[in-house]
Design a protein around this motif. Structure first.
Motif, PDB file in Angstrom:
ATOM      1  N   LEU A  24      39.123  35.051  52.680  1.00  0.00           N
ATOM      2  CA  LEU A  24      38.288  36.245  52.714  1.00  0.00           C
ATOM      3  C   LEU A  24      38.732  37.305  51.718  1.00  0.00           C
ATOM      4  N   TYR A  25      40.024  37.625  51.682  1.00  0.00           N
ATOM      5  CA  TYR A  25      40.488  38.670  50.778  1.00  0.00           C
ATOM      6  C   TYR A  25      40.240  38.300  49.317  1.00  0.00           C
ATOM      7  N   GLN A  26      40.415  37.032  48.998  1.00  0.00           N
ATOM      8  CA  GLN A  26      40.160  36.608  47.614  1.00  0.00           C
ATOM      9  C   GLN A  26      38.710  36.864  47.237  1.00  0.00           C
ATOM     10  N   CYS A  27      37.789  36.562  48.145  1.00  0.00           N
ATOM     11  CA  CYS A  27      36.374  36.785  47.888  1.00  0.00           C
ATOM     12  C   CYS A  27      36.087  38.273  47.708  1.00  0.00           C
ATOM     13  N   LEU A  28      36.514  39.087  48.667  1.00  0.00           N
ATOM     14  CA  LEU A  28      36.219  40.519  48.617  1.00  0.00           C
ATOM     15  C   LEU A  28      36.860  41.180  47.408  1.00  0.00           C
ATOM     16  N   ALA A  29      38.114  40.821  47.140  1.00  0.00           N
ATOM     17  CA  ALA A  29      38.821  41.434  46.013  1.00  0.00           C
ATOM     18  C   ALA A  29      38.171  41.064  44.690  1.00  0.00           C
ATOM     19  N   SER A  30      37.663  39.830  44.576  1.00  0.00           N
ATOM     20  CA  SER A  30      37.038  39.418  43.321  1.00  0.00           C
ATOM     21  C   SER A  30      35.767  40.221  43.056  1.00  0.00           C
ATOM     22  N   ILE A  31      35.129  40.703  44.116  1.00  0.00           N
ATOM     23  CA  ILE A  31      33.923  41.517  43.967  1.00  0.00           C
ATOM     24  C   ILE A  31      34.286  42.962  43.645  1.00  0.00           C
ATOM     25  N   ARG A  32      35.129  43.546  44.478  1.00  0.00           N
ATOM     26  CA  ARG A  32      35.455  44.961  44.311  1.00  0.00           C
ATOM     27  C   ARG A  32      36.184  45.222  42.998  1.00  0.00           C
ATOM     28  N   ALA A  33      37.114  44.362  42.632  1.00  0.00           N
ATOM     29  CA  ALA A  33      37.881  44.581  41.399  1.00  0.00           C
ATOM     30  C   ALA A  33      37.029  44.390  40.168  1.00  0.00           C
ATOM     31  N   ASP A  34      35.893  43.750  40.320  1.00  0.00           N
ATOM     32  CA  ASP A  34      35.056  43.433  39.167  1.00  0.00           C
ATOM     33  C   ASP A  34      33.988  44.500  38.902  1.00  0.00           C
ATOM     34  N   VAL A  35      33.845  45.453  39.817  1.00  0.00           N
ATOM     35  CA  VAL A  35      32.867  46.524  39.595  1.00  0.00           C
ATOM     36  C   VAL A  35      33.367  47.399  38.443  1.00  0.00           C
ATOM     37  N   PRO A  36      32.598  47.550  37.371  1.00  0.00           N
ATOM     38  CA  PRO A  36      33.080  48.295  36.204  1.00  0.00           C
ATOM     39  C   PRO A  36      33.341  49.761  36.532  1.00  0.00           C
ATOM     40  N   ALA A  37      34.247  50.364  35.796  1.00  0.00           N
ATOM     41  CA  ALA A  37      34.527  51.787  35.943  1.00  0.00           C
ATOM     42  C   ALA A  37      33.247  52.578  35.698  1.00  0.00           C
ATOM     43  N   GLY A  38      32.986  53.529  36.575  1.00  0.00           N
ATOM     44  CA  GLY A  38      31.787  54.333  36.447  1.00  0.00           C
ATOM     45  C   GLY A  38      30.555  53.713  37.059  1.00  0.00           C
ATOM     46  N   GLU A  39      30.676  52.504  37.625  1.00  0.00           N
ATOM     47  CA  GLU A  39      29.520  51.808  38.207  1.00  0.00           C
ATOM     48  C   GLU A  39      29.639  51.673  39.728  1.00  0.00           C
ATOM     49  N   SER A  40      30.536  52.417  40.340  1.00  0.00           N
ATOM     50  CA  SER A  40      30.746  52.244  41.778  1.00  0.00           C
ATOM     51  C   SER A  40      29.497  52.558  42.592  1.00  0.00           C
ATOM     52  N   ASP A  41      28.661  53.490  42.094  1.00  0.00           N
ATOM     53  CA  ASP A  41      27.432  53.817  42.812  1.00  0.00           C
ATOM     54  C   ASP A  41      26.348  52.759  42.620  1.00  0.00           C
ATOM     55  N   ALA A  42      26.555  51.841  41.677  1.00  0.00           N
ATOM     56  CA  ALA A  42      25.534  50.837  41.381  1.00  0.00           C
ATOM     57  C   ALA A  42      25.645  49.598  42.256  1.00  0.00           C
ATOM     58  N   VAL A  43      26.772  49.456  42.960  1.00  0.00           N
ATOM     59  CA  VAL A  43      27.024  48.229  43.726  1.00  0.00           C
ATOM     60  C   VAL A  43      27.485  48.583  45.131  1.00  0.00           C
ATOM     61  N   GLU A  44      26.875  47.956  46.129  1.00  0.00           N
ATOM     62  CA  GLU A  44      27.385  48.045  47.495  1.00  0.00           C
ATOM     63  C   GLU A  44      27.722  46.642  47.987  1.00  0.00           C
ATOM     64  N   LEU A  45      28.783  46.551  48.760  1.00  0.00           N
ATOM     65  CA  LEU A  45      29.231  45.286  49.340  1.00  0.00           C
ATOM     66  C   LEU A  45      29.028  45.352  50.842  1.00  0.00           C
ATOM     67  N   ILE A  46      28.238  44.447  51.369  1.00  0.00           N
ATOM     68  CA  ILE A  46      27.960  44.397  52.803  1.00  0.00           C
ATOM     69  C   ILE A  46      28.535  43.101  53.350  1.00  0.00           C
ATOM     70  N   ALA A  47      29.573  43.205  54.161  1.00  0.00           N
ATOM     71  CA  ALA A  47      30.180  42.038  54.792  1.00  0.00           C
ATOM     72  C   ALA A  47      29.677  41.936  56.219  1.00  0.00           C
ATOM     73  N   VAL A  48      29.231  40.752  56.611  1.00  0.00           N
ATOM     74  CA  VAL A  48      28.685  40.531  57.947  1.00  0.00           C
ATOM     75  C   VAL A  48      29.623  39.629  58.728  1.00  0.00           C
ATOM     76  N   ASP A  49      30.294  40.217  59.722  1.00  0.00           N
ATOM     77  CA  ASP A  49      31.169  39.436  60.594  1.00  0.00           C
ATOM     78  C   ASP A  49      30.297  38.708  61.609  1.00  0.00           C
ATOM     79  N   ASP A  50      30.135  37.397  61.407  1.00  0.00           N
ATOM     80  CA  ASP A  50      29.281  36.585  62.274  1.00  0.00           C
ATOM     81  C   ASP A  50      30.057  36.134  63.505  1.00  0.00           C
ATOM     82  N   ALA A  51      30.616  37.113  64.238  1.00  0.00           N
ATOM     83  CA  ALA A  51      31.431  36.833  65.424  1.00  0.00           C
ATOM     84  C   ALA A  51      32.485  35.781  65.108  1.00  0.00           C
ATOM     85  N   SER A  52      33.185  35.985  64.000  1.00  0.00           N
ATOM     86  CA  SER A  52      34.182  35.013  63.553  1.00  0.00           C
ATOM     87  C   SER A  52      35.290  34.866  64.592  1.00  0.00           C
ATOM     88  N   PRO A  53      35.684  33.627  64.923  1.00  0.00           N
ATOM     89  CA  PRO A  53      36.673  33.411  65.988  1.00  0.00           C
ATOM     90  C   PRO A  53      38.114  33.660  65.549  1.00  0.00           C
TER      91      PRO A  53
END
Length: 391
Positions: A24-53
């Motif tokens: 999970l962290y690898q996935c999330l970090a690859s997205i957040r770290a890749d958002v270009p400087a100055g573009e933080s308002d252009a991208v939102e990340l929505i994670a859906v916890d599907d009642a993970s066990p």
């Protein structure tokens, strides 16, 4: 927990999460770290916890606390991949939406390239290329990737019909949100949920753009993945194709299109029925006969183009409902595959390894590998391993 963004972003990335705490962290970090400087308002990340066990729910809570642009939806019960994607879509505010699976990740430079192409072409659908990544780190090209090459800036399926044969996953497409609403498309429950979702996107789109760049790293061989899980739930594919063909009959009743989809459907069924990693032996006969039933039910009036060689023969056997001939042909191919494998000294091997095919239009189409991780039929693109553009 859903934190509303202060500005409507250009891109919403929806990540359904279930049983992937090791990735999970690898996935999330690859997205957040890749958002270009100055573009933080252009991208939102929505994670859906599907009642993970496992610990994914707590991981998401802690991850979102100190990071702007990360929103978390916690579901009270497990609903499955498709409906979890819908839950993320329901709260997404971006003009475009991209569904990324939580055990996969993005190579550097991807989001900047995606944002640039969305602004430049303003497509209904943006198609992306990917690499398959095996547990031993080996990366390989998908056999359908060549279909993405040489596409004009903006096109339609009618002008580039080969695009229908690119694997029909949700994660290799970025989709305009209003276009989804126009088509009245959502994900259905069950496995193979991409089937009635992905094809209609291409069929209905007036503006398709192709980003000829490795934008996605697709993890192979993970325990728990659908393509490596033996289960009767692979029979869900039949209901998903029924939904797809019903949509096409209502929205786009074109005989050529129906013939193309029919061939893809039967080829997909043959992949599933022939794969030891998906069906228990005692289910294989029933699956074959269900495929034969769909063959008779949906065979286009004017016929359809048979694939060449052995695949065409298998299509004919499905059409005849001839399980005995199919199973004999399958066994003969398995024996021939074992005999063709080189032995330790470069001679002909006689060990029990078998050649398997993972040509799944729902989760990757067209590479074949030996079960012990031998050579692949695809050629590795070395420059693409770091997410670079093809030469």
């Amino acid at each position: 927990m859903v934190n509303e963004p202060t500005h409507a972003p250009l891109l919403s990335i929806v990540v359904p999460v279930y049983g992937v705490e090791a990735y999970l962290y690898q996935c999330l970090a690859s997205i957040r770290a890749d958002v270009p400087a100055g573009e933080s308002d252009a991208v939102e990340l929505i994670a859906v916890d599907d009642a993970s066990p496992d610990g994914c729910g707590d991981m998401l809570r802690s991850y979102a606390v100190s990071r702007d642009g990360v929103r978390v939806v916690h579901l009270s019960s497990n609903v499955g991949l498709g409906l979890a994607r819908n839950a993320g879509l329901d709260v997404a505010t971006g003009r475009y939406v991209w569904f990324i699976d939580s055990d996969d990740w993005l190579p550097p430079g991807t989001i900047a390239a995606v944002l640039d192409r969305l602004r430049q072409h303003q497509p209904d659908v943006l198609m992306l290329d990917h690499l398959r990544v095996h547990e031993d780190g080996r990366r390989e090209v998908d056999a359908s990737s060549h279909l993405l090459r040489g596409i004009p800036a903006v096109t339609r399926l009618a002008d580039q019909p080969q695009l229908l044969r690119v694997q029909h996953t949700a994660w290799n497409k970025v989709v305009r949100r209003d276009f989804l609403d126009e088509l009245e498309l959502r994900f259905f429950p069950g496995w193979y949920e991409d089937i009635p979702f992905s094809h209609p996107l291409l069929i209905g789109a007036e503006r398709i753009s192709v980003l000829d760049r490795i934008c996605y790293l697709y993890r192979q061989g993970r325990q728990g993945a659908i393509t490596s899980t033996r289960s009767g739930r692979h029979f869900d594919a039949f209901a998903q194709y029924e939904r797809l063909l019903d949509w096409v009959a209502r929205k786009h009743p074109d005989e050529r299109l129906q013939s193309e989809l029919f061939q893809l459907m039967i080829s997909h069924y043959l992949v599933v029925v022939g794969n030891d990693d998906r069906l228990h032996p005692h289910l294989r006969r029933d699956f074959f006969h269900r495929a034969a039933e769909h063959y008779r039910r949906y065979l286009p009036t004017g016929g359809y183009p048979l694939p060449p060689g052995a695949n065409g023969l298998k299509h004919r056997l499905v059409g005849r409902g001839d399980w005995l001939a199919y199973s004999a042909l399958r066994q003969a191919h398995r024996v021939a595959g074992r005999l063709r494998r080189p032995g330790p000294a470069g001679g002909i091997g006689t060990d029990t390894g078998s050649v398997t095919t993972d040509e799944d239009p729902g989760r990757g189409a067209g590479t074949a590998t030996t079960r012990d991780g031998g050579l692949t039929m695809a050629t590795e693109r070395r420059d693409a391993l770091a997410g670079g553009r093809r030469p």
